[in-house]
Design an enzyme around this catalytic site. Structure first.
Site, PDB file in Angstrom:
ATOM      1  N   CYS A 147       0.788  -1.184  -0.262  1.00 50.47           N
ATOM      2  CA  CYS A 147      -0.015  -0.092   0.099  1.00 50.47           C
ATOM      3  C   CYS A 147       0.850   1.280  -0.074  1.00 50.47           C
ATOM      4  CB  CYS A 147      -0.797   0.002   1.203  1.00 50.47           C
ATOM      5  SG  CYS A 147      -1.692   1.460   1.358  1.00 50.47           S
ATOM      6  N   PHE A 151       0.159   4.379   0.318  1.00 48.38           N
ATOM      7  CA  PHE A 151      -0.075   5.261   1.871  1.00 48.38           C
ATOM      8  C   PHE A 151       0.463   4.813   2.745  1.00 48.38           C
ATOM      9  CE2 PHE A 151      -3.524   5.573  -1.496  1.00 48.38           C
ATOM     10  CZ  PHE A 151      -3.635   7.076  -1.522  1.00 48.38           C
ATOM     11  N   CYS A 152       0.487   3.416   3.289  1.00 50.93           N
ATOM     12  CA  CYS A 152       1.136   2.628   4.171  1.00 50.93           C
ATOM     13  C   CYS A 152       2.613   3.200   4.209  1.00 50.93           C
ATOM     14  CB  CYS A 152       0.629   1.381   4.379  1.00 50.93           C
ATOM     15  SG  CYS A 152      -0.818   1.074   4.530  1.00 50.93           S
ATOM     16  N   ASN A 153       3.162   2.774   2.792  1.00 53.04           N
ATOM     17  CA  ASN A 153       4.607   3.097   2.982  1.00 53.04           C
ATOM     18  C   ASN A 153       5.263   4.530   3.180  1.00 53.04           C
ATOM     19  OD1 ASN A 153       5.397   0.453   2.372  1.00 53.04           O
ATOM     20  ND2 ASN A 153       4.858   0.989   0.074  1.00 53.04           N
ATOM     21  N   MET A 157       4.770   4.990   6.988  1.00 58.73           N
ATOM     22  CA  MET A 157       6.067   4.220   7.658  1.00 58.73           C
ATOM     23  C   MET A 157       7.336   5.094   7.414  1.00 58.73           C
ATOM     24  SD  MET A 157       5.917   0.131   7.011  1.00 58.73           S
ATOM     25  CE  MET A 157       5.677   0.009   5.339  1.00 58.73           C
TER      26      MET A 157
END
Length: 212
Positions: free
Chosen positions: A76, A78-80, A83
């Site tokens: 994902c 957006f998740c990266n 993070m």
């Protein structure tokens, strides 16, 4: 920023201790999740380390202030981005006495890839069967269209689960950030069913500053 600080202070001042359910039902859609709230205790639930070892999340948080965030997976974008943003402030969080932990449905191999690719300096845990996100009230069934797109095109290994209509769907967590004190109580939480919107790192730092 002063207004944000006041709001956080007010929210943290009114805390009650609740007994969290060990398992909550998987929501039919992201907008219907019923997340763990401020004042509730960390659930007793097992997660998996990058080495494939099963650990009790309560043991991981025992006696430690913790920032715990749920993300969908290393696939994902957006998740990266999130993070990466958390990596930028991880040193400041550690300086305040916090450990930083991310949880996703990625298998341990996927977590290792994320850590290596992004040179992460914090812990990632696998919730391959969505038991952790379910115990936090964050798990939901993705739509049929989303399930087909992610499973076929992205070759995800997450096991499909049957919803109330008996349809096999992908289960994902609503993106969330939790701030726990050393007693394992939620002092701040941010949950947004819209996976494109994530908590600003400066707001997270302000919330962390209020935890003693």
């Amino acid at each position: 920023m002063k207004l944000i600080y006041k709001l956080l202070t007010a929210g943290l001042a009114v805390l009650f201790t609740f007994t969290a359910q060990a398992t909550k039902p998987i929501a039919e859609q992201a907008a219907m999740v019923s997340p763990l709230l401020n004042g509730q205790q960390i659930p007793a639930v097992m997660a998996t380390t990058v080495e494939g070892k099963q650990i009790n999340l309560q043991d991981v948080l025992a006696g430690k202030k913790t920032i715990l965030f749920f993300y969908r997976g290393g696939w994902c974008p957006f998740c990266n981005t999130q993070m990466g943003q958390l990596k930028k402030i991880s040193g400041r969080l550690q300086g305040m006495g916090f450990q930083l932990i991310g949880i996703s449905t990625d298998a341990p191999e996927g977590l290792k890839a994320s850590i290596k690719e992004r040179d992460l300096d914090y812990t990632l845990l696998s919730d391959f069967n969505s038991k952790v996100s379910q115990s936090f009230g964050l798990a939901f069934f993705a739509s049929q269209k989303t399930t087909e797109r992610y499973v076929s095109k992205m070759n995800l290994g997450n096991p499909l689960q049957k919803n109330s209509q008996g349809q096999e769907r992908l289960v994902l967590p609503a993106p969330a950030v939790y701030v726990f004190d050393a007693k394992g109580l939620v002092q701040f939480n941010y949950v947004n069913p819209n996976f494109r919107v994530r908590l600003d790192e400066e707001l997270l730092l302000k919330a962390a500053e209020l935890v003693r």
